[in-house]
Scaffold this active site. Structure first.
Site, PDB file in Angstrom:
ATOM      1  N   ASN A 194     -30.049  29.243 104.186  1.00  0.00           N
ATOM      2  CA  ASN A 194     -30.517  30.115 103.096  1.00  0.00           C
ATOM      3  C   ASN A 194     -30.507  29.380 101.762  1.00  0.00           C
ATOM      4  O   ASN A 194     -31.383  29.600 100.925  1.00  0.00           O
ATOM      5  CB  ASN A 194     -29.680  31.398 103.023  1.00  0.00           C
ATOM      6  CG  ASN A 194     -30.119  32.403 104.069  1.00  0.00           C
ATOM      7  OD1 ASN A 194     -31.159  33.046 103.935  1.00  0.00           O
ATOM      8  ND2 ASN A 194     -29.347  32.503 105.147  1.00  0.00           N
ATOM      9  N   HIS A 214     -26.947  39.915 104.733  1.00  0.00           N
ATOM     10  CA  HIS A 214     -26.245  40.252 105.962  1.00  0.00           C
ATOM     11  C   HIS A 214     -27.283  40.253 107.095  1.00  0.00           C
ATOM     12  O   HIS A 214     -28.380  40.764 106.906  1.00  0.00           O
ATOM     13  CB  HIS A 214     -25.596  41.636 105.812  1.00  0.00           C
ATOM     14  CG  HIS A 214     -24.849  42.063 107.018  1.00  0.00           C
ATOM     15  ND1 HIS A 214     -23.634  41.504 107.366  1.00  0.00           N
ATOM     16  CD2 HIS A 214     -25.154  42.948 108.001  1.00  0.00           C
ATOM     17  CE1 HIS A 214     -23.225  42.051 108.508  1.00  0.00           C
ATOM     18  NE2 HIS A 214     -24.118  42.930 108.906  1.00  0.00           N
TER      19      HIS A 214
HETATM   20  C1  GRF Z   1     -26.830  34.235 107.662  1.00  0.00           C
HETATM   21  O1  GRF Z   1     -27.120  34.727 108.931  1.00  0.00           O
HETATM   22  C2  GRF Z   1     -26.460  35.354 106.747  1.00  0.00           C
HETATM   23  O2  GRF Z   1     -27.069  36.558 107.073  1.00  0.00           O
HETATM   24  C3  GRF Z   1     -24.963  35.456 106.927  1.00  0.00           C
HETATM   25  O3  GRF Z   1     -24.541  34.138 107.130  1.00  0.00           O
HETATM   26  C4  GRF Z   1     -25.603  33.350 107.653  1.00  0.00           C
HETATM   27  C5  GRF Z   1     -25.737  32.148 106.780  1.00  0.00           C
HETATM   28  O4  GRF Z   1     -26.575  31.185 107.318  1.00  0.00           O
HETATM   29  N1  GRF Z   1     -24.369  36.094 105.780  1.00  0.00           N
HETATM   30  P1  GRF Z   1     -26.899  29.858 106.518  1.00  0.00           P
HETATM   31  O5  GRF Z   1     -25.578  29.171 106.217  1.00  0.00           O
HETATM   32  O6  GRF Z   1     -27.635  30.233 105.265  1.00  0.00           O
HETATM   33  O7  GRF Z   1     -27.733  29.045 107.449  1.00  0.00           O
END
Ligand code: GRF
Length: 199
Positions: A13, A108
């Protein structure tokens, strides 16, 4: 506007934010990455993107308060206006949230208010829902319970496993999270009780 992204893991993300900023879809500076896990992959992504990164490990502090005040000090130093939690696996204290009231976002991997907690994808799959998907929300003192900004529906395929479903959900996360951040930047998110009106 200056953004801090908090991560504990892979950081996909974070990378989606960086890419959105490069495309001009996020019009703000990602000023800082904060991680509580030394050596996590998100830190490598931060380094590659040339973003200042700060590792603050809980075990190095005798109390949660000291741990968080170290983070807060850096946020203030970097003049951070918005905190974006992206796979940050720690709950923020009420005191921390007060400092950035309505200025902390989280994503989430389930359609809140269903399947709160750390296993949102697995719990939804095991329950047998036919539709799930990510939720971007404001962070309040109650876990995974703040006003919802954006959600995206993902159909659960008959042969989905936790891994394949996670992949589909992550794809949607990478679309809606940068979009929600830009809505925040533009001042278009109006909180009315538990609802967020998009102006
Ligand atoms: C995601 O699935 C988000 O929804 C949750 O943690 C994960 C983070 O993934 N809160 P990344 O580290 O951004 O790949």
């Amino acid at each position: 506007m200056r953004i801090a992204v908090f991560c504990s893991g892979s950081g996909t993300n974070l990378e989606a934010m960086v890419n959105a900023q490069k495309r001009g879809d996020i019009k703000a500076e990602i000023a800082l990455v904060v991680s509580d896990v030394a050596g996590c992959f998100a830190l490598k992504r931060a380094e590659k993107a040339g973003i200042k990164a700060l590792v603050v490990e809980r075990k190095k502090f005798s109390s949660g308060k000291e741990f968080e005040s170290e983070i807060l000090k850096s946020l203030q130093k970097e003049k951070v206006d918005l905190v974006v939690l992206a796979g940050y696996m720690r709950l923020l204290s009420a005191d921390f949230i007060k400092e950035y009231r309505n200025k902390i976002l989280n994503i989430h991997p389930a359609l809140l208010p269903s399947f709160k907690g750390t296993h949102g994808i697995k719990d939804a799959l095991e329950y047998g829902v036919k539709i799930t998907g990510p939720t971007v929300h404001f962070v309040t003192e109650d876990m995974d319970a703040g006003p919802i900004i954006l959600q995206s529906a993902v159909t659960v395929a008959e042969d989905d496993t936790e891994e394949t479903l996670a992949e589909s959900i992550h794809k949607e996360e990478h679309k809606i999270y940068p979009r929600a951040v830009q809505l925040f930047i533009e001042g278009r998110l109006k909180i009315e009780g538990s609802r967020v009106r998009i102006l």
